[in-house]
Design an enzyme around this catalytic site. Structure first.
Site, mmCIF file in Angstrom:
data_model
loop_
_atom_site.group_PDB
_atom_site.id
_atom_site.type_symbol
_atom_site.label_atom_id
_atom_site.label_comp_id
_atom_site.label_asym_id
_atom_site.label_seq_id
_atom_site.Cartn_x
_atom_site.Cartn_y
_atom_site.Cartn_z
ATOM 1 N N SER A 3 0.790 -1.320 0.098
ATOM 2 C CA SER A 3 0.006 -0.239 0.083
ATOM 3 C C SER A 3 0.995 1.346 -0.171
ATOM 4 O O SER A 3 1.762 1.503 -0.894
ATOM 5 C CB SER A 3 -0.827 0.091 1.151
ATOM 6 O OG SER A 3 -2.044 0.984 1.025
ATOM 7 N N HIS A 37 -7.278 -6.077 0.086
ATOM 8 C CA HIS A 37 -5.933 -5.466 0.045
ATOM 9 C C HIS A 37 -4.873 -5.915 1.043
ATOM 10 O O HIS A 37 -5.173 -5.907 2.068
ATOM 11 C CB HIS A 37 -6.156 -4.083 0.161
ATOM 12 C CG HIS A 37 -5.151 -2.906 0.009
ATOM 13 N ND1 HIS A 37 -4.191 -2.903 -0.927
ATOM 14 C CD2 HIS A 37 -5.089 -1.785 0.766
ATOM 15 C CE1 HIS A 37 -3.387 -1.739 -0.735
ATOM 16 N NE2 HIS A 37 -3.739 -1.149 0.256
#
Length: 546
Positions: A235, A365
């Site tokens: 991320s 994610h």
């Protein structure tokens, strides 16, 4: 962008790298660019002359990706040795227009390395700052290679240790803090260079890792090896890992994960893909340099794009992991960046050193990725432990497959000569011929073909296009070259290929090895691939050995 606070003990990618031998396969080491591509200095091109860079207001609009082989005067590089200074030009353009300047090593860098931690003390122009990182060693006596895990989010720390590398847990917020305005940036970097420095957080984080490597170099190498450092993050920390690896040539293996806007995805592709907008990424945190603010609505004016930052890592190891299920991350644009950067890898004779993998099922994610187990293991073994030689691959998901041909109007040149020795070669480690896990090679229980070579195809098909990965396996004797032939289905056309030279784009086509992957040990394999339009179903490749 999904918010991730620093958690130094988080295990994000639970990848079980079990270094156990079920009928161990011996990997015959090759001295290639793959095995020691890290440089001995942070910036090999520091002495390269750089012409005056254009002003932001004078930049033309170019919807296509800039030519990574073109100099500012319009000429193109012609030799592999030319890349050293061409990379410097890309670096300077990226600093001026995207990230902000990364200062050179400060006048004073001191610190300590212990079995549990690293301390860093920096002094420059009467200002000083300090920060630290924790160290978690694997079993054994060392000295160990190490992977810097940015912000606690990256490849599984247990997996890294199982592969024989130490884990350095790096808190980037101690060097460049989020949640601050651009006019009052905080952290160790800004204590030295000023709270109003135009350099963004990503470059500040990169500066911090470079100072950690400085201290490791000074420590004598009894605990950690300065010539075998990797970096990973997911991320926002994937953005950081990408920039860290691009801007320090001592890093042997760069592993950004799901980095999103301001990370790997090409800036030019983000608006059309529907990823997090450039204005949002610029405004969410001061990740990018202040100068990027004038390009958030006009990325086509940028004289660089992220495919060139991918190229800045060449010829070192690069393993980009991506998530095709979240459009906000810009995975289609990321695949274009990887394919574009791979053209530089190929031109340098190092096409086997880059992997892009978005072909995963779980869409969460920063989730566990079983598809990455083998390539992650192979990359750590190849670039850090130096017991492997598996070639990189492009595994682009049909959910988010970019087409490089739509983004470039330049061709990849054939560069003559060789890379300077500091970039391209070095002795393999003493353990370079050691055994590697059977999972890194064809199964030990499956006998190799009797002679010559065989070729098998795996197809990643989507509506209107596909990616084919072709595995070339040597028989009972080693081979020194190979040719693979296949016939494409009616209407199929090749738009891009990697790790092989090809003749033809449709119908009956042939692929031949490039310089670095023609030699294959008995029972071992190498892979190449290509992207095409139409359908790739039913490919039946044949292989001829030389």
């Amino acid at each position: 962008m999904i918010n991730r606070k620093f958690r130094p003990a988080v295990v994000v990618l639970a990848v079980a790298l079990t270094v156990a031998f079920a009928g161990a396969v011996t990997v015959l080491a090759r001295t290639t660019t793959a095995q020691a591509a890290a440089a001995g200095v942070e910036d090999e091109g520091a002495d390269c002359p750089v012409p005056a860079l254009p002003d932001a207001g004078a930049l033309p609009t170019n919807s296509r990706l800039p030519d990574p082989f073109k100099r500012l005067d319009g000429s193109r590089i012609t030799t592999k040795a030319d890349w050293r200074c061409q990379r410097t030009l890309v670096k300077k353009l990226a600093e001026k227009f995207v990230y902000g300047e990364k200062p050179a090593k400060p006048a004073g860098v001191t610190g300590t390395v212990s079995r549990t931690g690293i301390t860093v003390n920096v002094a420059q122009n009467g200002r000083s700052s300090s920060f630290s990182a924790s160290v978690d060693l694997p079993s054994g006596t060392g000295p160990f290679p190490a992977v810097v895990v940015v912000g606690g989010f990256g490849a599984d720390t247990a997996a890294i240790k199982a592969a024989g590398a130490a884990v350095i847990s790096y808190d980037p917020y101690s060097v460049g803090r989020e949640g601050t305005p651009r006019t009052n940036k905080q952290g160790a970097f800004y204590t030295v260079y000023g709270a109003t420095s135009p350099t963004g957080l990503l470059m500040a984080w990169a500066w911090g890792v470079s100072r950690i490597i400085d201290v490791i170099e000074q420590s004598g190498g009894s605990i950690l090896r300065a010539d075998a450092t990797g970096v990973t993050g997911c991320s926002r920390f994937g953005k950081g890992a990408f920039v860290i690896g691009a801007f320090d040539q001592r890093i042997a293996l760069t592993m950004p994960i799901e980095s999103g806007s301001a990370g790997v995805p090409i800036f030019r592709g983000i608006p059309g893909e529907g990823a997090q907008s450039l204005s949002s990424a610029y405004g969410e945190q001061p990740w990018l340099g202040d100068a990027f603010g004038s390009f958030t609505g006009s990325p086509a004016r940028l004289p660089v794009d992220t495919h060139e930052m991918v190229a800045m890592v060449a010829p070192r190891g690069l393993f980009i992991m991506d998530n095709p299920h979240i459009v906000n991350l810009g995975p289609k644009s990321a695949s274009v960046a990887a394919l574009g950067g791979a053209e530089v890898y190929k031109a340098l004779g190092a096409g086997e050193n880059i992997t892009y993998w978005s072909d995963v099922q779980d869409g969460t994610h920063c989730a566990n990725r079983p598809e990455w187990r083998t390539p992650l293991q192979q990359n750590i073994q190849k670039y850090l432990v130096r017991t492997g030689n598996a070639a990189g691959t492009m595994r682009i998901s049909s959910r988010a497959a970019g087409n490089l041909a739509e983004w470039r109007d330049w061709t990849t040149p054939t560069l003559s000569g060789t890379l300077p020795s500091s970039s391209a070669s070095a002795s393999a480690s003493p353990s370079a011929s050691a055994s590697a896990s059977a999972s890194a090679s064809p199964s030990a229980s499956t006998p190799p073909p009797p002679g010559g070579c065989t070729a098998t195809a795996s197809i990643n098909q989507w509506q209107g296009g596909f990616v084919a990965t072709i595995r070339v396996t040597a028989g009972a004797a080693p081979i020194s070259g190979w040719t693979v032939g296949t016939t494409l289905p009616a209407g199929a056309t090749i738009v891009n290929a990697w790790n092989a030279d090809r003749s033809g784009n449709s119908g009956a086509v042939q692929f031949t090895n490039v310089a670095y992957n023609g030699t294959v040990a008995a029972g071992q394999y190498t892979e190449f691939g290509f992207q095409g339009t139409g359908t790739g179903t039913g490919l039946t490749p044949t292989c001829t050995a030389r």
